[in-house]
Enzyme design. Structure first.
Site, PDB file in Angstrom:
ATOM      1  N   LYS A  20       0.832  -1.212   0.000  1.00 27.83           N
ATOM      2  CA  LYS A  20       0.000   0.000   0.000  1.00 27.83           C
ATOM      3  C   LYS A  20       0.863   1.257   0.000  1.00 27.83           C
ATOM      4  O   LYS A  20       0.480   2.270  -0.590  1.00 27.83           O
ATOM      5  CB  LYS A  20      -0.954  -0.018   1.189  1.00 27.83           C
ATOM      6  N   LYS A  32      -4.542 -10.448  -7.061  1.00 28.89           N
ATOM      7  CA  LYS A  32      -5.752 -10.604  -6.244  1.00 28.89           C
ATOM      8  C   LYS A  32      -6.887  -9.721  -6.769  1.00 28.89           C
ATOM      9  O   LYS A  32      -6.642  -8.593  -7.198  1.00 28.89           O
ATOM     10  CB  LYS A  32      -5.414 -10.188  -4.800  1.00 28.89           C
ATOM     11  N   LYS A  86     -11.017  -4.601  -4.026  1.00 30.33           N
ATOM     12  CA  LYS A  86     -12.103  -3.610  -4.073  1.00 30.33           C
ATOM     13  C   LYS A  86     -11.683  -2.353  -4.820  1.00 30.33           C
ATOM     14  O   LYS A  86     -12.499  -1.660  -5.394  1.00 30.33           O
ATOM     15  CB  LYS A  86     -12.446  -3.142  -2.650  1.00 30.33           C
TER      16      LYS A  86
HETATM   17  P1  TYM Z   1     -10.671  -6.514   3.419  1.00 28.94           P
HETATM   18  O1  TYM Z   1     -11.783  -5.563   3.683  1.00 28.94           O
HETATM   19  O2  TYM Z   1      -9.613  -6.126   2.451  1.00 28.94           O
HETATM   20  O3  TYM Z   1     -11.268  -7.882   2.934  1.00 28.94           O
HETATM   21  C1  TYM Z   1     -12.315  -8.504   3.653  1.00 28.94           C
HETATM   22  C2  TYM Z   1     -12.124 -10.006   3.645  1.00 28.94           C
HETATM   23  O4  TYM Z   1     -12.169 -10.492   2.306  1.00 28.94           O
HETATM   24  C3  TYM Z   1     -10.994 -11.261   2.032  1.00 28.94           C
HETATM   25  N1  TYM Z   1     -10.634 -11.036   0.624  1.00 28.94           N
HETATM   26  C4  TYM Z   1     -10.432 -12.012  -0.261  1.00 28.94           C
HETATM   27  N2  TYM Z   1     -10.491 -13.352  -0.151  1.00 28.94           N
HETATM   28  C5  TYM Z   1     -10.248 -14.082  -1.266  1.00 28.94           C
HETATM   29  N3  TYM Z   1      -9.948 -13.529  -2.465  1.00 28.94           N
HETATM   30  C6  TYM Z   1      -9.894 -12.182  -2.623  1.00 28.94           C
HETATM   31  N4  TYM Z   1      -9.598 -11.659  -3.800  1.00 28.94           N
HETATM   32  C7  TYM Z   1     -10.124 -11.366  -1.483  1.00 28.94           C
HETATM   33  N5  TYM Z   1     -10.147 -10.020  -1.289  1.00 28.94           N
HETATM   34  C8  TYM Z   1     -10.447  -9.843   0.019  1.00 28.94           C
HETATM   35  C9  TYM Z   1      -9.945 -10.702   2.978  1.00 28.94           C
HETATM   36  O5  TYM Z   1      -8.918 -11.635   3.196  1.00 28.94           O
HETATM   37  C10 TYM Z   1     -10.774 -10.427   4.215  1.00 28.94           C
HETATM   38  O6  TYM Z   1     -10.941 -11.605   4.986  1.00 28.94           O
HETATM   39  N6  TYM Z   1      -7.858  -5.956   7.441  1.00 28.94           N
HETATM   40  C11 TYM Z   1      -9.062  -6.568   6.946  1.00 28.94           C
HETATM   41  C12 TYM Z   1     -10.297  -6.126   7.693  1.00 28.94           C
HETATM   42  C13 TYM Z   1     -10.211  -6.336   9.157  1.00 28.94           C
HETATM   43  C14 TYM Z   1     -10.213  -7.590   9.825  1.00 28.94           C
HETATM   44  C15 TYM Z   1     -10.123  -7.284  11.204  1.00 28.94           C
HETATM   45  C16 TYM Z   1     -10.311  -8.904   9.377  1.00 28.94           C
HETATM   46  C17 TYM Z   1     -10.112  -5.374  10.093  1.00 28.94           C
HETATM   47  N7  TYM Z   1     -10.050  -5.934  11.325  1.00 28.94           N
HETATM   48  C18 TYM Z   1     -10.104  -8.294  12.165  1.00 28.94           C
HETATM   49  C19 TYM Z   1     -10.302  -9.920  10.348  1.00 28.94           C
HETATM   50  C20 TYM Z   1     -10.192  -9.594  11.719  1.00 28.94           C
HETATM   51  C21 TYM Z   1      -9.236  -6.173   5.498  1.00 28.94           C
HETATM   52  O7  TYM Z   1      -8.772  -5.180   5.064  1.00 28.94           O
HETATM   53  O8  TYM Z   1     -10.021  -6.969   4.797  1.00 28.94           O
END
Ligand code: TYM
Length: 331
Positions: free
Chosen positions: A114, A196, A199
């Site tokens: 990032k 990957k 979003k």
């Molecule tokens: P975030 O918002 O980027 O993504 C949310 C969840 O979706 C999964 N994910 C994917 N899985 C498979 N293939 C993909 N292309 C893909 N893109 C996203 C991510 O692995 C995630 O599980 N830091 C985290 C949010 C967060 C969090 C937490 C998660 C904040 N606090 C505590 C678990 C526990 C995040 O940015 O996810």
């Protein structure tokens, strides 16, 4: 009586939800509500680590809550809330910052990625992102954290911090375990099947958003990058585009990868792309209708957020109090 194990997960509203989020995290999150005490948050504080437009953040926080409900997260079976509604997250994050080494945070690949992508905004929040994530999890003594593969390194750090704190004082935190699905723990971009699906990808053609209308979804699937062969075969190394499509199909059609492969064995790539697209469109049709109904009812969404925050705050404050006492803050 056995106490149920606790599950926590969160998604950050920096962009609209994608089928990657659904396959990697949301699907497991739904399944786990049957057997565990689950708490799920919209990680709105995490969103501030990247540039975001206030009105969009606000809108997406409602959107995420509406989608949580529309995909089948039942507020009677789990706790749904916004991270910023429970101040203990930010409070514990500060304490955990003091138990995390600079070098550990600096090693996080997501921080490196990032920072490289937005060199004009390498803020301290982006650096401390994993300690806020650790706070999210540790506050609830979560045993399991369903996430996609890209979050496992952050989870490892949360485990390290928990163990460090427990060893220095006395057992306080549960050391959490990351849970990834058997398939689809990383869904790839349709435009670049080696990257990957995200979003906030530069190429929106590679990402299927849950909000995309059926025509847009179909157009994106039809344009999916494949390879120069003509055989439909699951082979991640040599055929990443086809393998990604087969994975997506198998999740939404509810079949194994082998079954998906067999169904399209004699198809050309265009037929495969159409078949996968139609399956995804059908899957999300009722979900989108339910989302449209819910998003028009802000008062109901706010009621769910409030109930969730009340429940989460009660649990979070118990842990936070314990932590404050242990580190020597006067209560
Ligand atoms: P975030 O918002 O980027 O993504 C949310 C969840 O979706 C999964 N994910 C994917 N899985 C498979 N293939 C993909 N292309 C893909 N893109 C996203 C991510 O692995 C995630 O599980 N830091 C985290 C949010 C967060 C969090 C937490 C998660 C904040 N606090 C505590 C678990 C526990 C995040 O940015 O996810």
């Amino acid at each position: 009586m056995d106490e149920k194990k606790i599950v926590f997960s969160a998604l950050k509203p920096t962009g609209d939800l994608t089928i990657g989020n659904y396959i990697g995290a949301l699907k497991n999150m739904i399944d786990m509500t049957n057997d565990y005490d689950c708490l799920y948050a919209v990680a709105d504080l995490h969103s501030l680590t990247v540039d975001c437009v206030p009105a969009e953040l606000r809108k997406r926080s409602y959107d995420f809550m509406a989608f949580f409900l529309a995909i089948g997260l039942d507020p009677k079976k789990c706790t749904l809330f916004l991270q910023s509604h429970v101040p203990a997250h930010a409070e514990l994050a500060w304490i955990l910052n003091c138990f995390t080494q600079f070098g550990e945070a600096k090693r996080m690949t997501q921080f490196k990625d990032k920072s490289a992508k937005a060199p004009q905004n390498v803020n301290v929040g982006l650096f401390a992102y994993p300690t806020l994530m650790a706070a999210d999890i540790l506050l609830y003594k979560a045993d399991y954290v369903p996430v996609g593969k890209d979050q496992l390194q952050h989870l490892e750090l949360a485990r390290t911090i928990a163990e460090r704190f427990n060893n220095k004082y006395s057992p306080t935190f549960v050391v959490p375990e990351g849970i990834t699905g058997k398939k689809g723990s990383k869904i790839y971009s349709l435009a670049d099947p080696t990257a990957k699906m995200g979003k906030t990808d530069d190429n929106a053609n590679g990402t299927i958003f849950l909000l995309d209308d059926p025509d847009t979804m179909m157009r994106k699937f039809r344009r999916a990058v494949t390879d120069s062969e003509t055989v439909v075969r699951y082979d991640v190394k040599n055929k990443p585009g086809i393998s990604n499509l087969l994975t997506i199909y198998s999740v939404f059609a509810g079949c194994s990868i082998e079954e998906a492969e067999a169904r399209f064995a004699s198809s050309d790539y265009a037929t495969l792309k159409n078949g996968v697209g139609e399956c995804v469109v059908e899957f999300f049709k009722p979900i989108r209708a339910e989302y449209n109904r819910l998003i028009a009812d802000k008062a109901y969404l706010e009621e769910i957020m409030k109930q969730g925050a009340d429940k989460a705050s009660y649990l979070a404050n118990k842990t936070l109090s314990k932590v404050y006492r242990k580190v020597g803050l006067v209560r």
